[in-house]
Design a protein around this motif. Structure first.
Motif, mmCIF file in Angstrom:
data_model
loop_
_atom_site.group_PDB
_atom_site.id
_atom_site.type_symbol
_atom_site.label_atom_id
_atom_site.label_comp_id
_atom_site.label_asym_id
_atom_site.label_seq_id
_atom_site.Cartn_x
_atom_site.Cartn_y
_atom_site.Cartn_z
ATOM 1 N N ASN A 89 -13.963 31.706 -36.193
ATOM 2 C CA ASN A 89 -15.050 31.789 -35.214
ATOM 3 C C ASN A 89 -16.229 30.916 -35.631
ATOM 4 O O ASN A 89 -16.898 30.301 -34.782
ATOM 5 N N LYS A 127 -6.125 24.553 -36.558
ATOM 6 C CA LYS A 127 -5.851 25.059 -35.214
ATOM 7 C C LYS A 127 -6.562 26.414 -35.069
ATOM 8 O O LYS A 127 -5.959 27.480 -35.174
ATOM 9 N N TRP A 128 -7.900 26.363 -34.809
ATOM 10 C CA TRP A 128 -8.735 27.543 -34.931
ATOM 11 C C TRP A 128 -8.478 28.572 -33.821
ATOM 12 O O TRP A 128 -8.578 29.775 -34.058
ATOM 13 N N GLU A 129 -8.155 28.111 -32.609
ATOM 14 C CA GLU A 129 -7.857 29.065 -31.552
ATOM 15 C C GLU A 129 -6.628 29.914 -31.903
ATOM 16 O O GLU A 129 -6.605 31.132 -31.650
ATOM 17 N N LYS A 130 -5.633 29.246 -32.493
ATOM 18 C CA LYS A 130 -4.437 29.983 -32.912
ATOM 19 C C LYS A 130 -4.761 30.963 -34.032
ATOM 20 O O LYS A 130 -4.184 32.055 -34.111
ATOM 21 N N LEU A 181 -15.365 27.467 -34.709
ATOM 22 C CA LEU A 181 -15.418 27.287 -33.252
ATOM 23 C C LEU A 181 -16.838 27.376 -32.704
ATOM 24 O O LEU A 181 -17.055 27.265 -31.480
ATOM 25 N N ARG A 234 -10.455 35.505 -39.460
ATOM 26 C CA ARG A 234 -10.946 35.306 -38.086
ATOM 27 C C ARG A 234 -12.426 34.933 -38.078
ATOM 28 O O ARG A 234 -12.875 34.141 -37.229
ATOM 29 N N SER A 272 -6.214 33.990 -32.445
ATOM 30 C CA SER A 272 -5.174 34.732 -31.721
ATOM 31 C C SER A 272 -4.267 35.490 -32.682
ATOM 32 O O SER A 272 -3.996 36.685 -32.480
#
Length: 448
Positions: A403, A374-377, A406, A399, A380
């Motif tokens: 990135n 769950k890369w967006e999480k 993603l 992070r 965040s």
């Protein structure tokens, strides 16, 4: 001729007759003195427990004072009785949570008998527990002036010194207490904890620092002496286990913590210690079991401790911070056992409680999210962790990986650069510390 013989015989007998008469006179005098003494005793009033008071009425005469020493003894004994009564009333007031009244009564008791070291010590205890540490030290000092060989009073004064931050004076008192009475275990235990507390100071973070190692070894020696005197001394067993864990001797620490629980199965500090040892030994399932047991028992244990001690130091105990620490550590163990969902539950609970360890909570939430792709999480959570603590190098690294996953290589490169820069700063800081630690210091002799 007969008269001359009789005269010579009489002359020879005279010395013996005189000696006999003198002996009879002495015996009669002694008998007379005994009779007079009996007569006086029958005519004398007595006060129970205080000795002689006033001579009773004699026909045709007025009451007369007895000799000065007897009257002085009577007055002293009466004062002692009044002092004891006031002391008893003071303790009753203290048990009724009427501290001011109790202190006042104890001061009145001392006015009646100011040479009683125990009364001064009792007053000092009340003052200390009421937060009047300087006054407590004065009363402890008076008690020690009257009875310098009291290890308990000297150890109690050390606690008052510690409450004021006077560590050197406290250490001096505790060292003397262990020398005055080599079987008084509380002094050994408290001095050992004092040495352990010194290893917690920010200037001594590195466990490899020889000064820190020396302090921990001193603590182990003192705890061991206390245990030799009483192998069911829970505080000593736990303290030695804590010292062993700081020396990375986790197996020895586990033995002492287990011995604690054999004496008191609800002793929460030992449960916490076992969880920490198994965690560091990477026995994560056992660590989870003990962290869970601690979470069930710790609140009641520490609330009872605070209630029993009734001291400002105990009331300052931060239970929420300890709970946050355990939730974080159990979450990490859940993560390592492949249970990120359970880890997230503990971390969310931690974040909902208070401000403690929030940066690390967000970082480990990012780790859990990464394990589930769950890369967006991840991005965040890492960003929120770095907003709290910009020196958390691992969050930049985490992070950067997110990135990269993603498809954002420029952001990934930027975070990677920040990661290496932050790690380099931390490395230089550690070198500065090591240089300070290597500076020569005045040698100190172990008091043990």
């Amino acid at each position: 001729s007969t008269q001359s013989t009789w005269g010579s015989s009489l002359a020879s007998m005279l010395p013996k007759l005189f000696q006999t008469a003198l002996s009879l006179s002495v015996l009669r005098c002694r008998a007379a003195v005994r009779a007079l003494s009996v007569s006086l005793q029958r005519r004398t009033k007595r006060v129970p427990g205080t000795g002689l008071a006033l001579q009773g009425p004699v026909v045709g005469s007025s009451p007369r004072l007895l000799p000065r020493f007897a009257f002085s003894r009577m007055c002293s004994s009466a004062s002692n009785i009044k002092s004891a009564n006031l002391s008893s009333e003071s303790e009753k007031k203290w048990n009724e949570n009427k501290a001011e009244d109790a202190i006042k009564l104890m001061q009145e008791a001392i006015e009646q008998n100011d040479t009683n070291s125990l009364l001064h010590a009792k007053l000092a205890d009340m003052l200390y527990l009421s937060g009047q540490h300087r006054s407590a030290i004065e009363s402890y000092t008076t008690s020690l002036r009257l009875n310098p060989d009291s290890p308990s009073v000297r150890a109690a004064r050390a606690e008052a010194y510690l409450a004021l931050g006077n560590v050197d004076e406290a250490e001096s008192d505790l060292v003397k207490s262990t020398k005055v009475n080599r079987t008084y275990t509380p002094a050994f235990v408290r001095l050992a904890y004092l040495y352990l507390d010194k290893t917690n100071s920010p200037s001594q973070k590195e466990r490899s620092d020889p000064r820190v190692v020396n302090l921990i070894e001193k603590a182990v020696q003192l705890f061991s002496k206390a245990i030799a005197l009483d192998n069911k001394q829970v505080a000593a067993l736990y303290g030695r286990g804590l010292a062993f864990s700081r020396m990375s001797k986790f197996e020895d620490a586990i033995k002492d913590y287990d011995a604690c629980l054999a004496v008191d199965e609800k002793y929460s500090p030992a449960i916490h210690g076992l969880a920490g040892c198994y965690h560091l030994l990477q026995s994560y399932n056992q660590a989870v079991a003990y962290y869970s047991l601690f979470l069930k028992t710790h609140r009641q244990y520490y609330e009872e401790e605070i209630k029993q001690q009734n001291s400002p130091t105990a009331r300052d105990f931060d239970g929420d911070k300890m709970l946050s620490d355990v939730l974080l550590k159990r979450a990490i163990c859940f993560f390592h056992t492949g249970q990120p969902e359970l880890a997230e539950i503990d971390l969310d609970a931690l974040l909902s409680m208070n401000k403690h360890f929030k940066d690390m909570a967000f970082y480990w939430l990012a780790k859990c999210a990464a394990k589930q792709n769950k890369w967006e999480k991840v991005v965040s959570h890492c960003s929120r962790a770095l907003a709290i603590n910009p020196h958390l190098a691992e969050a930049y690294q985490q992070r950067a990986a997110a990135n990269e996953a993603l498809g954002l290589p420029d952001l990934a490169k930027e975070d990677s650069i920040r990661f290496h820069h932050t790690k380099r700063e931390a490395y230089y800081d550690s070198l500065k510390y090591n240089n300070r630690a290597a500076e020569p210091t005045s040698s100190s002799t172990s008091p043990v």
